[in-house]
Design an enzyme around this catalytic site. Structure first.
Site, short mmCIF file in Angstrom:
data_model
loop_
_atom_site.label_atom_id
_atom_site.label_comp_id
_atom_site.label_asym_id
_atom_site.label_seq_id
_atom_site.Cartn_x
_atom_site.Cartn_y
_atom_site.Cartn_z
N ASP A 52 0.83 -1.20 0.00
CA ASP A 52 0.00 0.00 0.00
C ASP A 52 0.87 1.26 0.00
O ASP A 52 2.00 1.24 0.51
CB ASP A 52 -0.92 0.02 1.22
CG ASP A 52 -2.01 -1.03 1.14
OD1 ASP A 52 -2.42 -1.38 0.02
OD2 ASP A 52 -2.45 -1.51 2.21
N ASP A 88 -6.84 1.91 7.26
CA ASP A 88 -5.55 2.57 7.52
C ASP A 88 -5.76 4.07 7.61
O ASP A 88 -6.88 4.58 7.49
CB ASP A 88 -4.52 2.21 6.45
CG ASP A 88 -4.97 2.59 5.04
OD1 ASP A 88 -5.45 3.73 4.86
OD2 ASP A 88 -4.87 1.76 4.12
N ARG A 104 -3.93 -4.74 7.73
CA ARG A 104 -4.91 -3.78 8.26
C ARG A 104 -6.20 -4.49 8.67
O ARG A 104 -6.84 -4.13 9.67
CB ARG A 104 -5.19 -2.65 7.27
CG ARG A 104 -5.47 -3.08 5.86
CD ARG A 104 -5.25 -1.88 4.91
NE ARG A 104 -5.12 -2.30 3.53
CZ ARG A 104 -6.06 -2.18 2.61
NH1 ARG A 104 -7.24 -1.68 2.94
NH2 ARG A 104 -5.86 -2.55 1.38
#
Length: 325
Positions: A45, A88, A183
């Site tokens: 990410d 997140d 996450r």
């Protein structure tokens, strides 16, 4: 040999703020040609940092095997008490819950709760993720206002370690099978803890034997028309240290024509992997690196019914000589 293409795997330290695609684009633009096809071995990410493996040449054919066999270790920090749409820090606030009761827990109590996630673990892919639905990434559906709820999939937690709780910041380290979203794992952990949470820091520390400590920092990434001879890379057999075998010239010709070789004929010259790392993950895997009579890497084979069959072979102009016999 003219127009040689050496299969290479680069260990890149992806910085925060870049997408995995951004990194691949830089290498595609700046690596000296020819290098064949290029791609990464698992996305990170934008808010995350650490190991991003980029393969060129025929090494990209190894991606599926790396995903299947190599565990990944992450150092993660989450904020308890608030849940975000993306799981997140880049998302929008979705929910708040009390978290203060966690300050009454000691390290052992946290670790006991974390240990409940060890082993097989069913995880629902997050709506904002690269998981595909009808060929389109879930995050693209979500950006279009369509939330896709995928069924839970089985993942594996190899190790998980509670490190600390400082205020609302909870830090932990975890080693997982491929495809595990940290996450989402953190959201599941905070649910067990009686609250909610989202990740604020994520570092991929390793992929199998490849460590972030050895990652190529951005200031050392290749630049077009600048000497690149000192840029370190891994061979495919270093990423996945299967056993290997060298064929005779006649065997090489037959094997290259797709004819499976009798294991009895080749087993006497099977060599153990150069590296003993990760052999406990690979010990029961029936794969062999196959080298030709000139010690050139031909490709990857699989032992099936006492024969060595082809998984994939490298193109003729993809050549890598065996370092040591």
């Amino acid at each position: 040999m003219e127009n040689q293409i050496t299969p290479k795997i680069f260990n890149i330290y992806k910085p925060i703020g870049m997408t995995s695609g951004d990194v691949v684009h830089h290498f595609k633009k700046n690596l000296l040609r020819p290098f064949g096809k290029i791609g990464h071995f698992g996305t990170l990410d934008p808010f995350a940092e650490g190991v991003l493996l980029i393969g060129v040449g025929g090494s990209c054919r190894l991606s599926d095997y790396a995903h299947e066999f190599l565990p990944k270790t992450y150092l993660a920090k989450g904020l308890v008490g608030s849940k975000m749409t993306t799981g997140d820090r880049d998302g929008q606030l979705l929910e708040k819950k009390p978290w203060e009761h966690l300050t009454q827990k000691n390290n052992d109590e946290f670790q006991n709760i974390f240990n409940q996630f060890l082993g097989d673990y069913k995880q629902t892919p997050p709506a904002f993720s690269a998981t595909k639905h009808k060929g389109k990434a879930l995050y693209k559906w979500a950006r279009d206002g369509v939330i896709i709820n995928k069924p839970p999939v089985k993942r594996k937690i190899h190790t998980i370690e509670f490190i600390s709780l400082n205020g609302q910041e909870l830090t932990f380290r975890v080693t997982v099978s491929t495809g595990t979203y940290i996450r989402t794992l953190f959201e599941d952990l905070t649910e067990k803890l009686g609250t909610v949470g989202h990740l604020i820091v994520l570092k991929r520390e390793s992929v199998g034997p490849i460590s972030s400590n050895d990652g190529l920092l951005k200031e050392n990434w290749p630049i077009k028309e600048v000497d690149q001879s000192n840029i370190h890379y891994y061979e495919m057999s270093e990423l996945l240290p299967f056993q290997s075998t060298t064929l005779t010239r006649d065997q090489e010709i037959r094997y290259g024509n797709g004819i499976a070789q009798s294991l009895i004929e080749v087993e006497k010259i099977i060599r153990p992997p150069n590296s003993l790392e990760l052999t406990h993950y690979l010990a029961d895997k029936p794969f062999l690196w196959v080298y030709g009579a000139s010690n050139n890497l031909i490709g990857l084979g699989e032992i099936v019914d006492n024969t060595v069959k082809t998984c994939f072979n490298l193109p003729k102009n993809h050549y890598k000589r065996l370092k040591s016999l």
